[in-house]
Write an enzyme that holds these catalytic residues in place. Structure first.
Site, PDB file in Angstrom:
ATOM      1  CB  ALA A 147      46.881  50.793  34.449  1.00  0.00           C
ATOM      2  N   GLY A 151      46.447  54.353  38.002  1.00  0.00           N
ATOM      3  CA  GLY A 151      45.764  55.022  36.895  1.00  0.00           C
ATOM      4  C   GLY A 151      44.391  55.554  37.293  1.00  0.00           C
ATOM      5  CD  GLU A 188      48.883  57.848  37.051  1.00  0.00           C
ATOM      6  OE1 GLU A 188      48.611  56.625  36.998  1.00  0.00           O
ATOM      7  OE2 GLU A 188      49.901  58.340  36.548  1.00  0.00           O
ATOM      8  CD  GLU A 194      50.996  53.880  39.682  1.00  0.00           C
ATOM      9  OE1 GLU A 194      51.170  54.301  40.850  1.00  0.00           O
ATOM     10  OE2 GLU A 194      50.153  54.359  38.907  1.00  0.00           O
TER      11      GLU A 194
HETATM   12  C1  HXC Z   1      43.825  44.159  37.187  1.00  0.00           C
HETATM   13  C2  HXC Z   1      42.737  44.142  39.194  1.00  0.00           C
HETATM   14  C3  HXC Z   1      43.356  45.369  39.561  1.00  0.00           C
HETATM   15  C4  HXC Z   1      44.228  45.996  38.610  1.00  0.00           C
HETATM   16  C5  HXC Z   1      42.085  44.742  41.183  1.00  0.00           C
HETATM   17  N1  HXC Z   1      41.966  43.798  40.237  1.00  0.00           N
HETATM   18  N2  HXC Z   1      42.916  45.718  40.797  1.00  0.00           N
HETATM   19  N3  HXC Z   1      42.985  43.549  38.033  1.00  0.00           N
HETATM   20  N4  HXC Z   1      44.442  45.343  37.447  1.00  0.00           N
HETATM   21  N5  HXC Z   1      44.808  47.165  38.846  1.00  0.00           N
HETATM   22  C6  HXC Z   1      41.154  42.579  40.285  1.00  0.00           C
HETATM   23  C7  HXC Z   1      41.762  41.541  41.185  1.00  0.00           C
HETATM   24  O1  HXC Z   1      42.757  40.819  40.507  1.00  0.00           O
HETATM   25  C8  HXC Z   1      40.562  40.684  41.512  1.00  0.00           C
HETATM   26  O2  HXC Z   1      40.230  39.821  40.445  1.00  0.00           O
HETATM   27  C9  HXC Z   1      39.433  41.692  41.596  1.00  0.00           C
HETATM   28  O3  HXC Z   1      39.892  42.855  40.866  1.00  0.00           O
HETATM   29  C10 HXC Z   1      39.143  42.133  43.015  1.00  0.00           C
HETATM   30  O4  HXC Z   1      40.343  42.559  43.616  1.00  0.00           O
HETATM   31  P1  HXC Z   1      40.877  41.997  45.035  1.00  0.00           P
HETATM   32  O5  HXC Z   1      42.315  42.254  45.089  1.00  0.00           O
HETATM   33  O6  HXC Z   1      40.418  40.604  45.239  1.00  0.00           O
HETATM   34  O7  HXC Z   1      40.079  42.959  46.024  1.00  0.00           O
HETATM   35  P2  HXC Z   1      40.525  43.443  47.490  1.00  0.00           P
HETATM   36  O8  HXC Z   1      41.119  42.298  48.259  1.00  0.00           O
HETATM   37  O9  HXC Z   1      39.332  44.151  48.036  1.00  0.00           O
HETATM   38  O10 HXC Z   1      41.721  44.480  47.268  1.00  0.00           O
HETATM   39  C11 HXC Z   1      41.484  45.717  46.594  1.00  0.00           C
HETATM   40  C12 HXC Z   1      42.805  46.386  46.177  1.00  0.00           C
HETATM   41  C13 HXC Z   1      43.650  45.387  45.354  1.00  0.00           C
HETATM   42  C14 HXC Z   1      43.599  46.825  47.439  1.00  0.00           C
HETATM   43  C15 HXC Z   1      42.444  47.626  45.372  1.00  0.00           C
HETATM   44  O11 HXC Z   1      42.829  44.860  44.309  1.00  0.00           O
HETATM   45  C16 HXC Z   1      44.845  46.008  44.701  1.00  0.00           C
HETATM   46  O12 HXC Z   1      45.865  46.248  45.347  1.00  0.00           O
HETATM   47  N6  HXC Z   1      44.787  46.226  43.359  1.00  0.00           N
HETATM   48  C17 HXC Z   1      45.910  46.725  42.586  1.00  0.00           C
HETATM   49  C18 HXC Z   1      46.114  48.194  42.851  1.00  0.00           C
HETATM   50  C19 HXC Z   1      47.289  48.727  42.030  1.00  0.00           C
HETATM   51  O13 HXC Z   1      48.432  48.296  42.202  1.00  0.00           O
HETATM   52  N7  HXC Z   1      47.022  49.676  41.127  1.00  0.00           N
HETATM   53  C20 HXC Z   1      48.034  50.279  40.285  1.00  0.00           C
HETATM   54  C21 HXC Z   1      48.069  49.548  38.975  1.00  0.00           C
HETATM   55  S1  HXC Z   1      49.419  50.125  37.953  1.00  0.00           S
HETATM   56  P3  HXC Z   1      40.588  38.234  40.480  1.00  0.00           P
HETATM   57  O14 HXC Z   1      39.877  37.741  39.266  1.00  0.00           O
HETATM   58  O15 HXC Z   1      42.053  38.156  40.389  1.00  0.00           O
HETATM   59  O16 HXC Z   1      40.054  37.760  41.783  1.00  0.00           O
HETATM   60  C22 HXC Z   1      48.889  51.538  37.273  1.00  0.00           C
HETATM   61  C23 HXC Z   1      49.858  52.213  36.333  1.00  0.00           C
HETATM   62  C24 HXC Z   1      49.283  53.434  35.671  1.00  0.00           C
HETATM   63  O17 HXC Z   1      47.836  52.002  37.518  1.00  0.00           O
HETATM   64  C25 HXC Z   1      50.067  53.811  34.466  1.00  0.00           C
HETATM   65  C26 HXC Z   1      49.449  53.393  33.169  1.00  0.00           C
HETATM   66  C27 HXC Z   1      50.276  53.592  31.952  1.00  0.00           C
END
Ligand code: HXC
Length: 257
Positions: free
Chosen positions: A65, A108, A111, A131
């Site tokens: 998400a 997400g 999911e 998360e």
């Molecule tokens: C918003 C995101 C994002 C996310 C990546 N980006 N994941 N933006 N929400 N979930 C953005 C980054 O900010 C960045 O933009 C660009 O995408 C590239 O990501 P990087 O981190 O620079 O890439 P990399 O170093 O290759 O790392 C990849 C990654 C990392 C390991 C996947 O991006 C990461 O850990 N992302 C978050 C994963 C996460 O925690 N997901 C769960 C989300 S909570 P900028 O512009 O900043 O450079 C969830 C809850 C669900 O899903 C429930 C819903 C109700």
């Protein structure tokens, strides 16, 4: 319809939905949810679509998400807007849905794959529920669908540690249907989707509904549902055609009726 965050295409009887927010690794925000749900329900309503494929890019199916969109919200705001509630309509689509996953399927994104009926993974796919590291928990079904798919102990390890697993481990624990080389992912997804899409729709809908009931009910209720659905298919033209074709040793010509 003008889509901003996805690409949508119908190829034969297969509807394709490609997540397309490369700048955010296909992170799912309200806009992309609205678009994916709209595209999936439109394909579901189309009588000439028998399977749907959801995919992302080679680098990311969806990295979760959209954290930046959610970050500042209060619990009350999330609750009143039923944040991400519309995904329920995606899960309720009657048409079989195949997730073709390469790269990150996190939070997400994982999911979303779990809401699909078949998960094809490239050997570069990575799954996880990170998360907990953000101070929250899965909110699009992860805790529930992972326990049902993997069993309690594997699901609990993923949800409590946030650890990412690769495609091989995902296949071993039953999180994916099959792993294929990254270069073959879309062709394989297309092949599986076409195989499904040429089956008779009434039986496909009944099969998906019965499989869903298996995850939601007791064995006795599920067996009752299956039996009633099985009986009902004997009133379809496609059952008569399928069985006549078998008897006459020829391929069936289904009319989806
Ligand atoms: C918003 C995101 C994002 C996310 C990546 N980006 N994941 N933006 N929400 N979930 C953005 C980054 O900010 C960045 O933009 C660009 O995408 C590239 O990501 P990087 O981190 O620079 O890439 P990399 O170093 O290759 O790392 C990849 C990654 C990392 C390991 C996947 O991006 C990461 O850990 N992302 C978050 C994963 C996460 O925690 N997901 C769960 C989300 S909570 P900028 O512009 O900043 O450079 C969830 C809850 C669900 O899903 C429930 C819903 C109700």
């Amino acid at each position: 319809v003008e889509y901003e965050t996805i690409r949508v295409e119908q190829r034969g009887r297969v509807g394709w939905i490609t997540l397309d927010r490369p700048e955010a690794l296909n992170a799912l925000n309200t806009r992309s949810m609205t678009e994916v749900v709209a595209a999936a329900t439109a394909f579901d309503d189309a009588p000439d679509v028998g399977a749907i494929v959801v995919t992302g890019s080679e680098k990311a199916f969806a990295a979760g998400a959209d954290i930046k969109e959610m970050e500042g919200k209060s619990g009350l705001e999330m609750s009143l807007s039923d944040h991400f509630g519309a995904w329920g309509r995606f899960a309720a689509v009657r048409t079989p849905v195949i997730a073709a996953v390469s790269g990150y399927a996190l939070g997400g994104g994982c999911e979303l794959a779990l809401m699909c009926d078949i998960i094809l993974a490239s050997d570069r796919a990575k799954f996880g529920q990170p998360e907990i590291q953000l101070g929250v928990i899965p909110g699009m079904g992860g805790t529930q669908r992972l326990v049902r798919a993997l069993g309690y102990y594997k699901a609990a390890e993923l949800v409590l540690t946030g650890r990412m697993i690769d495609a091989g481990e995902a296949e071993r624990v039953g999180l994916v249907s099959r792993v294929v080389p990254a270069a073959d992912l879309l062709n394989e997804a297309d092949a599986v989707a076409r195989t499904i899409a040429e089956k008779p729709l009434p039986a496909l809908y009944a099969a998906k509904a019965a499989l869903d009931v298996a995850l939601e009910s007791t064995l006795a209720e599920g067996l009752r549902f299956e039996r009633q659905a099985f009986f009902a298919l004997f009133d379809t033209a496609d059952q008569k055609e399928g069985m006549a074709a078998f008897r006459e040793k020829r391929p069936p010509n289904f009319t989806n009726r």
